[in-house]
Design a protein around this motif. Structure first.
Motif, PDB file in Angstrom:
ATOM      1  N   THR A 148      13.172 -30.719  30.569  1.00 40.70           N
ATOM      2  CA  THR A 148      13.690 -31.570  29.496  1.00 40.70           C
ATOM      3  C   THR A 148      12.763 -31.466  28.283  1.00 40.70           C
ATOM      4  N   VAL A 149      13.355 -31.117  27.143  1.00 36.27           N
ATOM      5  CA  VAL A 149      12.613 -30.997  25.881  1.00 36.27           C
ATOM      6  C   VAL A 149      13.122 -32.081  24.932  1.00 36.27           C
ATOM      7  N   VAL A 150      12.217 -32.849  24.355  1.00 41.78           N
ATOM      8  CA  VAL A 150      12.581 -33.855  23.353  1.00 41.78           C
ATOM      9  C   VAL A 150      11.952 -33.446  22.023  1.00 41.78           C
ATOM     10  N   VAL A 151      12.717 -33.563  20.943  1.00 38.16           N
ATOM     11  CA  VAL A 151      12.189 -33.235  19.613  1.00 38.16           C
ATOM     12  C   VAL A 151      12.526 -34.372  18.648  1.00 38.16           C
ATOM     13  N   SER A 152      11.517 -34.797  17.866  1.00 37.63           N
ATOM     14  CA  SER A 152      11.751 -35.837  16.850  1.00 37.63           C
ATOM     15  C   SER A 152      12.044 -35.177  15.502  1.00 37.63           C
ATOM     16  N   ALA A 153      12.553 -35.966  14.553  1.00 42.06           N
ATOM     17  CA  ALA A 153      13.049 -35.422  13.275  1.00 42.06           C
ATOM     18  C   ALA A 153      13.973 -34.251  13.583  1.00 42.06           C
ATOM     19  N   ALA A 154      14.854 -34.459  14.559  1.00 41.23           N
ATOM     20  CA  ALA A 154      15.636 -33.366  15.131  1.00 41.23           C
ATOM     21  C   ALA A 154      16.697 -32.812  14.192  1.00 41.23           C
ATOM     22  N   ALA A 177      16.734 -38.728  15.950  1.00 39.04           N
ATOM     23  CA  ALA A 177      17.046 -38.622  14.522  1.00 39.04           C
ATOM     24  C   ALA A 177      17.439 -39.994  13.995  1.00 39.04           C
ATOM     25  N   GLY A 178      17.573 -40.098  12.679  1.00 37.74           N
ATOM     26  CA  GLY A 178      17.892 -41.381  12.052  1.00 37.74           C
ATOM     27  C   GLY A 178      19.352 -41.473  11.647  1.00 37.74           C
ATOM     28  N   GLY A 179      20.111 -42.343  12.308  1.00 33.03           N
ATOM     29  CA  GLY A 179      21.503 -42.570  11.927  1.00 33.03           C
ATOM     30  C   GLY A 179      22.491 -41.941  12.895  1.00 33.03           C
ATOM     31  N   LYS A 180      23.652 -42.583  13.024  1.00 34.04           N
ATOM     32  CA  LYS A 180      24.685 -42.106  13.962  1.00 34.04           C
ATOM     33  C   LYS A 180      25.242 -40.749  13.560  1.00 34.04           C
ATOM     34  N   ASP A 181      25.396 -40.518  12.246  1.00 30.87           N
ATOM     35  CA  ASP A 181      25.972 -39.240  11.783  1.00 30.87           C
ATOM     36  C   ASP A 181      25.112 -38.056  12.201  1.00 30.87           C
ATOM     37  N   LYS A 182      23.823 -38.201  11.984  1.00 30.56           N
ATOM     38  CA  LYS A 182      22.916 -37.108  12.355  1.00 30.56           C
ATOM     39  C   LYS A 182      22.939 -36.887  13.860  1.00 30.56           C
ATOM     40  N   CYS A 183      22.940 -37.966  14.615  1.00 24.32           N
ATOM     41  CA  CYS A 183      22.943 -37.845  16.076  1.00 24.32           C
ATOM     42  C   CYS A 183      24.218 -37.162  16.564  1.00 24.32           C
ATOM     43  N   ALA A 195      21.317 -37.376  21.949  1.00 23.63           N
ATOM     44  CA  ALA A 195      20.586 -37.711  20.729  1.00 23.63           C
ATOM     45  C   ALA A 195      20.309 -39.210  20.707  1.00 23.63           C
ATOM     46  N   VAL A 196      19.123 -39.560  20.238  1.00 30.26           N
ATOM     47  CA  VAL A 196      18.680 -40.952  20.177  1.00 30.26           C
ATOM     48  C   VAL A 196      18.510 -41.335  18.706  1.00 30.26           C
ATOM     49  N   ASP A 197      19.150 -42.432  18.307  1.00 27.83           N
ATOM     50  CA  ASP A 197      19.060 -42.924  16.929  1.00 27.83           C
ATOM     51  C   ASP A 197      17.893 -43.918  16.843  1.00 27.83           C
ATOM     52  N   TYR A 198      16.786 -43.491  16.230  1.00 29.32           N
ATOM     53  CA  TYR A 198      15.617 -44.384  16.189  1.00 29.32           C
ATOM     54  C   TYR A 198      15.857 -45.593  15.284  1.00 29.32           C
ATOM     55  N   LYS A 199      16.868 -45.513  14.417  1.00 29.20           N
ATOM     56  CA  LYS A 199      17.150 -46.656  13.537  1.00 29.20           C
ATOM     57  C   LYS A 199      17.791 -47.809  14.305  1.00 29.20           C
ATOM     58  N   ASP A 200      18.265 -47.540  15.519  1.00 29.24           N
ATOM     59  CA  ASP A 200      18.828 -48.594  16.367  1.00 29.24           C
ATOM     60  C   ASP A 200      17.771 -49.580  16.836  1.00 29.24           C
ATOM     61  N   GLY A 201      16.512 -49.119  16.848  1.00 35.28           N
ATOM     62  CA  GLY A 201      15.417 -50.017  17.210  1.00 35.28           C
ATOM     63  C   GLY A 201      15.041 -50.025  18.679  1.00 35.28           C
ATOM     64  N   LEU A 321      11.840 -37.283   2.146  1.00 36.52           N
ATOM     65  CA  LEU A 321      10.971 -38.242   2.840  1.00 36.52           C
ATOM     66  C   LEU A 321      11.765 -39.441   3.355  1.00 36.52           C
ATOM     67  N   ALA A 322      12.902 -39.718   2.703  1.00 37.27           N
ATOM     68  CA  ALA A 322      13.763 -40.830   3.144  1.00 37.27           C
ATOM     69  C   ALA A 322      14.775 -40.374   4.193  1.00 37.27           C
ATOM     70  N   GLY A 323      14.730 -39.087   4.548  1.00 37.95           N
ATOM     71  CA  GLY A 323      15.601 -38.585   5.608  1.00 37.95           C
ATOM     72  C   GLY A 323      17.018 -38.251   5.176  1.00 37.95           C
ATOM     73  N   GLU A 324      17.203 -37.894   3.892  1.00 38.09           N
ATOM     74  CA  GLU A 324      18.549 -37.580   3.392  1.00 38.09           C
ATOM     75  C   GLU A 324      19.101 -36.256   3.925  1.00 38.09           C
ATOM     76  N   ASN A 325      18.204 -35.331   4.199  1.00 40.45           N
ATOM     77  CA  ASN A 325      18.634 -33.951   4.457  1.00 40.45           C
ATOM     78  C   ASN A 325      19.040 -33.677   5.890  1.00 40.45           C
ATOM     79  N   ARG A 326      19.895 -32.665   6.023  1.00 34.33           N
ATOM     80  CA  ARG A 326      20.179 -32.052   7.321  1.00 34.33           C
ATOM     81  C   ARG A 326      19.730 -30.607   7.205  1.00 34.33           C
TER      82      ARG A 326
END
Length: 333
Positions: A148-154, A177-183, A195-201, A321-326
Motif C-alpha cells: 500500500t502506497v499513500v501520497v499526499s498533495a496527490a 488531496a483537498g476537496g471532493k472534486d480532486k479526490c 482518495a482521502v479529502d483532508y479538508k473533511d477534517g 499554494l492555495a491548492g487551485e491546480n491539478r
C-alpha cells in the motif's frame, strides 16, 4: 514579444505571513548580454512550485531569494545566442532563469533538453516533477508489488505522477488531496484505489478506512498533521520518502511537526529519508525512457495547468499554494 525589452517580476518584499500580489512588481529592464561561457536565453514556460515560496524564507538547497531582485524560478527556455561551444541558438534548455523574458545564464547551469512536443511535458512529466516522482518513489520509497502506497498533495504535479507509477508497479494506491472534486478525479481518471479529502477534517479515520492493511510506503509532500496521521499507520519496515513540506511554507507554520515520532520509528523499524531530485541526475536517461514508454502506452496520464502571460505569474503561484491546480502548473511567457 518585444526583443529589446526584458519584462521582469521582482520580489519587492519578503512576506512575513501569507504570500500576496503586493509582494511582487512587474518592471521592464534591458535584455542582458551574455559573457564568456554564458548563453542568452528566452523564457518560454516558467515552472511554478511550492518550493518557490520556501526560497523566500532563507537558503535551502539554493540561495534565498532577496527583496528587490528578480523572483527566482526554473523554466524551459530557448537559446538566443551563446558564448559557449556546448549550446547553439535554437537549443531548448532548462535552467534557473528567474521570472523574466530573457536571462544570461552560465552554460554549465543549463540542462539541454530533447526537442519534444508538447514542450510543456519538459516541465511536467519529463521535467523536475516527473523525475522527482520517479526517483522519490522508486529509489527512496522502494515499493513492492501488492504493498500500500499513500501520497499526499496527490492531485499536484508530483503526487499525481507518484500515484500512477505506484499503480504501474502493482501497488494499492491511496491519494490525499483537498476537496471532493480532486479526490474523485484521482480515483475516476488516474486510477487511484482510494482518495482521502483532508479538508473533511477526519484524515486519520478516513485513511484507516482507505488503507485497512496499513501503509508500506508514504510519499510526503506536505509534512505537519498529515505526516503525523500517516506515521501512526505505517507498517513494520515501512518507508517514508520526504519530498516537501507545503504545510510549513506559506503563512505561519504550525507549531508542531509530527509527535511521538522517535518511538514509532524504533518500534516499527521505519526508514524516513529526504531527497532532492538533483542527487539522481546521473540516472536521468533511464528514468526518462521509463516515463516516455508509460506515457506513450497510456499507462501514465499527464495533467498540466498552463496559465498565459508573465504578468500572471505571482497570482499563479499564490493560487498554487492555495491548492487551485491539478497537475503541473506553469506560466506560458
Amino acid at each position: 514579444m518585444n526583443d529589446t525589452v526584458n519584462r521582469q517580476i521582482l520580489l519587492v518584499e519578503k512576506p512575513t505571513g501569507k504570500l500576496g500580489s503586493e509582494h511582487f512588481r512587474l518592471t521592464k529592464g534591458t535584455v542582458p548580454a551574455p559573457k564568456d561561457g554564458e548563453a542568452l536565453v528566452r523564457t518560454r514556460y516558467i515552472s511554478l512550485d511550492a518550493a518557490n515560496r520556501a526560497w523566500m524564507h532563507g537558503a535551502t538547497y539554493r540561495a534565498a531569494v532577496e527583496a528587490n531582485t528578480v523572483m527566482a524560478g526554473g523554466s524551459i527556455a530557448e537559446v538566443v545566442s551563446s558564448n559557449d561551444p556546448g549550446l547553439k541558438p535554437g537549443d531548448i534548455v532548462f535552467g534557473d532563469t528567474g521570472w523574466q523574458d530573457y536571462a544570461a545564464v552560465p552554460a554549465k547551469h543549463l540542462a539541454k533538453m530533447p526537442k519534444l512536443e508538447p514542450m510543456t511535458h519538459l516541465l511536467s512529466v519529463y521535467g523536475v516533477a516527473g523525475l522527482t516522482a520517479y526517483f522519490g518513489l522508486l529509489h527512496v520509497g522502494k515499493p513492492k508489488e501488492g504493498e500500500t502506497v499513500v501520497v499526499s498533495a496527490a492531485a499536484g504535479s508530483v503526487g499525481s505522477i507518484v500515484g500512477q507509477i505506484a499503480k504501474i508497479k502493482g501497488c494499492r494506491v491511496v491519494g490525499i488531496a483537498g476537496g471532493k472534486d480532486k479526490c474523485h478525479w484521482l480515483t475516476s481518471e488516474l486510477g487511484f484505489d482510494a482518495a482521502v479529502d483532508y479538508k473533511d477534517g477526519a484524515t486519520y479515520k478516513a485513511l484507516r478506512a482507505a488503507a485497512p492493511k496499513g501503509i508500506d510506503v508514504y510519499f510526503d509532500n506536505v509534512g505537519g498533521d498529515i505526516l503525523e496521521a500517516c506515521l501512526a499507520q505505517m507498517n513494520n519496515r515501512g518507508r517514508i520518502a520526504c519530498c516537501g513540506a507545503i504545510s510549513q511554507y506559506d503563512g505561519v507554520p504550525s507549531a508542531h511537526g509530527p509527535r511521538g515520532v522517535p518511538g514509532l520509528i524504533v518500534v516499527k523499524r521505519l526508514v524516513m529519508q529526504g531527497f532532492i531530485v538533483m542527487d539522481y541526475m546521473d540516472q536521468r536517461d533511464a528514468a526518462l525512457a521509463d516515463l516516455q514508454s508509460w506515457v506513450s502506452s497510456g499507462k501514465l496520464k499527464v495533467q498540466e495547468d498552463v496559465i498565459d502571460g508573465i504578468e500572471n505569474t505571482p497570482q499563479a503561484l499564490i493560487g498554487l499554494l492555495a491548492g487551485e491546480n491539478r497537475g503541473k502548473r506553469m506560466v506560458k511567457v
